[in-house]
Design an enzyme around this catalytic site. Structure first.
Site, PDB file in Angstrom:
ATOM      1  CG  HIS A   1      -6.575  -5.479   1.688  1.00  0.00           C
ATOM      2  ND1 HIS A   1      -6.022  -6.400   2.552  1.00  0.00           N
ATOM      3  CD2 HIS A   1      -7.776  -5.121   2.206  1.00  0.00           C
ATOM      4  CE1 HIS A   1      -6.860  -6.579   3.577  1.00  0.00           C
ATOM      5  NE2 HIS A   1      -7.927  -5.824   3.393  1.00  0.00           N
TER       6      HIS A   1
ATOM      7  CG  ASP B   1      -2.741  -8.424   0.607  1.00  0.00           C
ATOM      8  OD1 ASP B   1      -2.040  -8.737   1.589  1.00  0.00           O
ATOM      9  OD2 ASP B   1      -3.798  -7.743   0.709  1.00  0.00           O
TER      10      ASP B   1
ATOM     11  CG  HIS C   1      -1.975  -1.047   1.216  1.00  0.00           C
ATOM     12  ND1 HIS C   1      -2.888  -1.191   0.206  1.00  0.00           N
ATOM     13  CD2 HIS C   1      -2.228  -2.046   2.092  1.00  0.00           C
ATOM     14  CE1 HIS C   1      -3.667  -2.232   0.464  1.00  0.00           C
ATOM     15  NE2 HIS C   1      -3.283  -2.781   1.598  1.00  0.00           N
TER      16      HIS C   1
ATOM     17  CG  ASP D   1      -4.863 -10.312   3.142  1.00  0.00           C
ATOM     18  OD1 ASP D   1      -4.529 -10.796   2.037  1.00  0.00           O
ATOM     19  OD2 ASP D   1      -4.690  -9.108   3.436  1.00  0.00           O
TER      20      ASP D   1
HETATM   21  C1  OKP Z   1      -3.047  -4.347   4.600  1.00  0.00           C
HETATM   22  B1  OKP Z   1      -2.667  -5.477   3.669  1.00  0.00           B
HETATM   23  C2  OKP Z   1      -9.944  -3.424   9.456  1.00  0.00           C
HETATM   24  C3  OKP Z   1      -9.399  -2.158   8.860  1.00  0.00           C
HETATM   25  C4  OKP Z   1      -8.524  -2.470   7.701  1.00  0.00           C
HETATM   26  C5  OKP Z   1      -6.581  -1.511   6.534  1.00  0.00           C
HETATM   27  C6  OKP Z   1      -6.299  -2.833   5.897  1.00  0.00           C
HETATM   28  C7  OKP Z   1      -4.886  -2.906   5.438  1.00  0.00           C
HETATM   29  C8  OKP Z   1      -4.510  -4.225   4.846  1.00  0.00           C
HETATM   30  N1  OKP Z   1     -10.672  -3.223  10.659  1.00  0.00           N
HETATM   31  N2  OKP Z   1      -7.702  -1.366   7.350  1.00  0.00           N
HETATM   32  O1  OKP Z   1      -3.101  -5.322   2.352  1.00  0.00           O
HETATM   33  O2  OKP Z   1      -3.039  -6.784   4.113  1.00  0.00           O
HETATM   34 ZN    ZN Z   2      -4.209  -7.349   2.556  1.00  0.00          ZN
END
Ligand code: OKP
Ligand code: ZN
Length: 347
Positions: free
Chosen positions: A203, A201, A165, A290
């Site tokens: 995200h 990932d 990110h 994840d």
């Molecule tokens: C980082 B990576 C959950 C809030 C989530 C940010 C997620 C970041 C993910 N309560 N906020 O891509 O695994």
């Molecule tokens: Zn993630």
């Protein structure tokens, strides 16, 4: 497989992140990496290596020198505001959105934190700089290992905080330095004419996409939860194809919440086909687990056994490969799932 593990990753240990108006315990914890190390040791996967000193020259070609200088001194600046801050993590609280100026850098510390970040869920702590730079060194070393004559076919940067990110000049989403982007840059520097980054990932890898958006030498592919409902919300849509020299060198494959492995693996095949069509000479896998059914903050349905298949599919590219460790928050299962990918890849 050589595993460059970050021996000081635990210096980055945020206490709380902002979520829906409350401070809640951080999901991105040191224990995550210890589970991976344990699983790899138990199964005898990989040879562990400690990283060399971080190459600041590479870091400052992926990230802006101004951002790197901000990160390097953020903690000292924060404590200089008030000695009592030494026991409080830094969380951003104000951002220059549309219509604000981006060509100035206020001296106020809260303003500078906002200028260089995009969310309030990403605490910057006393040891963040040390951990993040050692992790960056793992990524650069892994890239150099797979491009050294007689070196391994694959290497992993086993590190945290994650990186995908983080953009050229901002942190957020638990990420500070973009390890996958640094590995790709180091692969280019070592002579690979075209490099692909495949981000699996849950995200969208917004930082990686934005770093390479106008470059034609690095293809960025990301398979992720549809940003209409999933973090990071404001990037990661299917109509983002790159710009200028980078037009056609970005591929987003968003999938709806609830997606299972049968559907996810079709997107993976599409991503692999794009990497082959691009004629990449090396690949970086931004490896988040994840996508797992048990993940507490994500909504795909992959099972632990599926990660063996993911590893086999990645190996089928037949390219020098660098893995970087990204997300995965079902802490006790992160080790099993990462080890399954590497085992499926061929150890
Ligand atoms: C980082 B990576 C959950 C809030 C989530 C940010 C997620 C970041 C993910 N309560 N906020 O891509 O695994
Ligand atoms: Zn993630």
């Amino acid at each position: 497989m050589q595993i460059f593990h970050n021996p000081v990753h635990d210096k980055h240990a945020g206490r709380q992140e902002m979520f829906r108006g409350k401070l809640v315990p951080c999901h991105e914890t040191p224990a995550r990496l210890e589970y991976v190390l344990d699983a790899l040791r138990q199964r005898g996967i990989g040879e562990l290596r400690a990283p060399s000193a971080p190459d600041m020259d590479v870091i400052k070609r992926v990230h802006t020198p101004r951002y790197v200088d901000f990160l390097a001194s953020a903690w000292q600046d924060w404590v200089a505001l008030d000695p009592a801050n030494a026991d409080i993590d830094i969380l951003p609280s104000v951002w220059p959105v549309r219509g604000f100026r981006h060509d100035i850098e206020p001296t106020n510390f809260a303003a500078r934190v906002g200028l260089f970040s995009f969310d309030s869920g990403c605490p910057l702590t006393a040891g963040t700089w040390e951990a993040a730079t050692a992790g960056a060194a793992c990524a650069i070393d892994a890239a150099r290992a797979v491009t050294t004559a007689g070196g391994p076919r694959a290497a992993m940067a086993l590190t945290r905080p994650p990186g995908h990110h983080a953009g050229a000049d901002f942190f957020g989403g638990y990420c500070f330095l973009n390890n996958a982007a640094l590995a790709a840059q180091a692969l280019r520097d070592a002579g690979a004419a075209r490099v692909a980054i495949l981000d699996v990932d849950y995200h969208h890898g917004n930082g990686t996409q934005s770093i390479f958006y106008e470059r034609g030498d690095v293809l960025t592919v990301s398979i992720h939860g549809d940003p209409t409902t999933e973090y990071p919300f404001f990037l990661g849509y299917a109509d983002e194809h790159g710009e200028g020299a980078g037009l056609g060198a970005n591929l987003n494959l968003p999938l709806p919440a609830g997606t299972d492995f049968a559907t996810w693996t079709q997107a993976l095949q599409q991503g692999l086909a794009a990497i082959q069509a691009f004629k990449a000479e090396a690949v970086v896998i931004a490896l988040g687990v994840d996508t797992y059914e048990g993940d507490p903050i994500s909504k795909f349905k992959l099972k632990s056994v599926d990660y063996l298949e993911v590893g086999r599919a990645l190996a089928s590219l037949g390219l020098p490969t660098v893995f970087t460790m990204e997300g995965g928050y079902a802490v006790a299962d992160v080790g099993i799932n990462v080890a399954n990918v590497l085992e499926g890849y061929g150890g």
